[in-house]
Design a protein around this motif. Structure first.
Motif, PDB file in Angstrom:
ATOM      1  N   GLU A 234      -2.536   6.468 -43.448  1.00 18.35           N
ATOM      2  CA  GLU A 234      -3.795   7.210 -43.622  1.00 18.35           C
ATOM      3  C   GLU A 234      -4.953   6.232 -43.839  1.00 18.35           C
ATOM      4  OE1 GLU A 234      -3.968  10.445 -43.221  1.00 18.35           O
ATOM      5  OE2 GLU A 234      -2.080  11.357 -43.860  1.00 18.35           O
TER       6      GLU A 234
ATOM      7  N   ILE B  27      -4.102  18.662 -46.704  1.00 19.81           N
ATOM      8  CA  ILE B  27      -4.388  17.596 -45.740  1.00 19.81           C
ATOM      9  C   ILE B  27      -4.645  18.180 -44.349  1.00 19.81           C
ATOM     10  CG2 ILE B  27      -3.337  15.658 -44.497  1.00 19.81           C
ATOM     11  CD1 ILE B  27      -1.955  14.904 -47.159  1.00 19.81           C
TER      12      ILE B  27
ATOM     13  N   GLU C  17      -9.519  10.705 -44.679  1.00 15.75           N
ATOM     14  CA  GLU C  17      -8.331   9.852 -44.587  1.00 15.75           C
ATOM     15  C   GLU C  17      -8.113   9.068 -45.878  1.00 15.75           C
ATOM     16  OE1 GLU C  17      -6.601  10.829 -42.403  1.00 15.75           O
ATOM     17  OE2 GLU C  17      -7.487  10.901 -40.409  1.00 15.75           O
TER      18      GLU C  17
ATOM     19  N   HIS D 213      -6.363  11.435 -48.097  1.00 17.99           N
ATOM     20  CA  HIS D 213      -4.953  11.621 -47.735  1.00 17.99           C
ATOM     21  C   HIS D 213      -4.094  10.455 -48.215  1.00 17.99           C
ATOM     22  CE1 HIS D 213      -6.530  14.110 -44.081  1.00 17.99           C
ATOM     23  NE2 HIS D 213      -6.871  14.610 -45.246  1.00 17.99           N
TER      24      HIS D 213
ATOM     25  N   GLU E 262      -7.417  17.613 -41.221  1.00 14.83           N
ATOM     26  CA  GLU E 262      -7.021  17.129 -39.895  1.00 14.83           C
ATOM     27  C   GLU E 262      -7.547  18.054 -38.801  1.00 14.83           C
ATOM     28  OE1 GLU E 262      -5.573  14.238 -39.186  1.00 14.83           O
ATOM     29  OE2 GLU E 262      -5.396  13.740 -41.298  1.00 14.83           O
TER      30      GLU E 262
HETATM   31 MN    MN Z   1      -4.977  12.085 -42.418  1.00 12.55          MN
END
Ligand code: MN
Ligand code: MN
Length: 501
Positions: free
Chosen positions: A104, A227, A134, A137, A231
């Protein structure tokens, strides 16, 4: 400002293009970093991101998501869901965290590339949020498993895997470096967000959230759902970039980027998601086989988004679909066989009941993969677990970094696809892997696979113990059968002999 709707000011507020006076446009945005392929900046003004948000809105929503995920974790901290879950589920968690958490951060670098060098203001804006996503994450997926390290030190590999030369970690790094650490902004938009995220991870996270809920692991279910919502937003960066390229006569170049990225991503999904769905998930929790999942989401859904954008299906589409039948079974067999070289414990999942399920979902399984498991099972029943470990090195694919393998037993079709390039022979798992290499040999030629390093004398002593040390696996960390071979008991003709296992 509060008097205006977002739509009234968004286009002006996010349009930060200006004409540089102190440096040239080319110095500010070199083509090698933008990947604009000669499409002038003015043409990128037509880039229209489908999902629009402002910074205050983003922060408010993300704060709520974080509060939600962390409070579910805190509320369930003292439950015994983790302890009572099947060991196969623990293996899914370990494989997932180790192969993705630090990745990530890599995705954050890819987003940052688009923030700085994206040609369209909308891309830079979306990627700014993507970069923050990110980072979140990575932090979540390092924090959650950290609590589990005291229960099981293999969870330490959430943090550790990317910093080692463990072979699966090399395979993941090689792919992610290629798709989004060493690419221009436009290439990253296509390879990371369109191919990798829209094509695969979005589905992976949806599927994992459902599996986690089914297993009763609500902590992990809320984590991956949290998450996944990020995305599905930032995965939309690539679509409009493809539209700009296609509208400006760059379809062939765009198609190649998509084809390379899907080919590479498919391998990772085959080795991580394939065994997780068809083997590590306890049979009573399986909703769909991996093949059915791939056919529904990748062939059914992703194929449509390719066509709608005006792209063609990759030239290898039928070959890849044919691999849905066998490639992940071959990878699973290899993972289990080389289990000491993993940071998780693969679940063999070949009880008579499991084999009947596999035969139903993949007709012919007993005649092919089943033949190998017959030998393994016989050795275990004879008390010869030592014979179920490898004595030789596999042949690694110089693209995927995964052992070359296919169908064993009566359907035998295992084949090397070699290529001689500048005096070195490279080995590939399929025509597809070899084709990827041929598109840009300079990019890939210098990488040494783990076996190449072994043969070059870089791994000392040149034994299994030396290799395990090179891979950073301590004896307490290396993998073993998830159920301590208890599954083999079901094959004992005399039930009284069970205790001897
Ligand atoms: Mn991600
Ligand atoms: Mn992402």
């Amino acid at each position: 400002m509060p008097m205006l709707e977002r739509a009234d000011w968004y286009d002006i507020a996010r349009d930060t293009n200006w004409t540089p006076k102190y440096v040239s446009q080319e110095a500010l945005f070199p083509d090698v970093m933008t990947g604009a392929q000669g499409v002038p900046m003015a043409q990128w003004q037509s880039y229209d991101e489908p999902y629009k948000t402002s910074y205050p809105e983003y922060v408010r929503v993300q704060r709520e998501k974080d509060a939600g995920a962390y409070s579910v974790k805190a509320a369930l901290e003292r439950s015994n869901i983790f302890a009572s879950a099947d060991p196969g589920w623990h293996s899914i968690l370990k494989a997932h965290y180790g192969s993705l958490a630090v990745g990530e951060y890599a995705a954050m670098s890819g987003e940052a590339r688009m923030v700085r060098f994206g040609q369209a203001p909308g891309m830079r804006n979306m990627a700014t949020f993507g970069m923050l996503d990110e980072n979140r994450h990575a932090q979540l997926q390092l924090y959650y498993p950290h609590d589990l390290v005291s229960k099981d030190r293999q969870f330490d590999w959430a943090q550790k895997a990317y910093h080692t030369n463990e072979w699966a970690a090399i395979a993941v790094r090689h792919t992610l470096d290629d798709l989004f650490m060493a690419r221009s902004a436009t290439e990253t938009a296509i390879m990371l967000t369109f191919a990798f995220e829209t094509g695969f991870t979005n589905m992976q996270f949806l599927g994992l959230a459902a599996d986690a809920a089914e297993t009763g692991d609500y902590t992990f279910a809320s984590l991956v759902s949290s998450i996944q919502t990020d995305e599905s937003r930032h995965a939309q960066i690539g679509g409009p970039a493809l539209e700009v390229l296609i509208a400006n006569g760059r379809k062939a170049e765009a198609q190649k980027l998509v084809d390379v990225a899907i080919a590479r991503t498919w391998r990772l999904f085959a080795i991580l998601t394939g065994p997780s769905m068809d083997y590590y998930t306890p049979i009573e929790h399986r909703k769909q086989s991996f093949k059915e999942f791939m056919q529904e989401w990748i062939v059914g859904q992703f194929e449509r988004s390719l066509i709608e954008l005006g792209l063609d299906l990759p030239w290898y589409w039928d070959k890849m679909i044919a691999e849905f039948e066998f490639q992940h079974h071959a990878y699973h067999l290899g993972l289990w066989f080389w289990r000491k070289t993993l940071w998780w414990n693969p679940a063999a999942a070949v009880t008579p009941e499991c084999r009947a399920w596999l035969e139903e979902k993949y007709p012919g399984w007993n005649d092919t993969f089943g033949k190998c498991w017959d030998v393994i099972t016989d050795n275990l029943l004879a008390g010869r677990e030592d014979l179920t470990h490898p004595e030789t090195l596999p042949v690694l694919c110089n693209m995927s970094q995964i052992p070359i393998c296919a169908i064993p037993g009566n359907g035998w079709n295992v084949k090397d696809y070699p290529l001689d390039y500048e005096g070195r022979t490279y080995h590939f798992n399929s025509e597809i892997d070899r084709w990827v290499f041929e598109q840009d040999p300079v990019r890939y030629r210098d990488h040494m696979s783990l076996v190449d390093r072994f043969l070059a004398g870089e791994i000392q002593p040149p034994t299994l113990a030396g290799a395990l040390a090179y891979m950073g696996l301590s004896p307490a960390e290396m993998g073993d059968d998830a159920h301590k071979y208890a599954w083999a008991d079901a094959f004992r003709p005399d039930p009284l002999a069970k205790s001897a296992a």
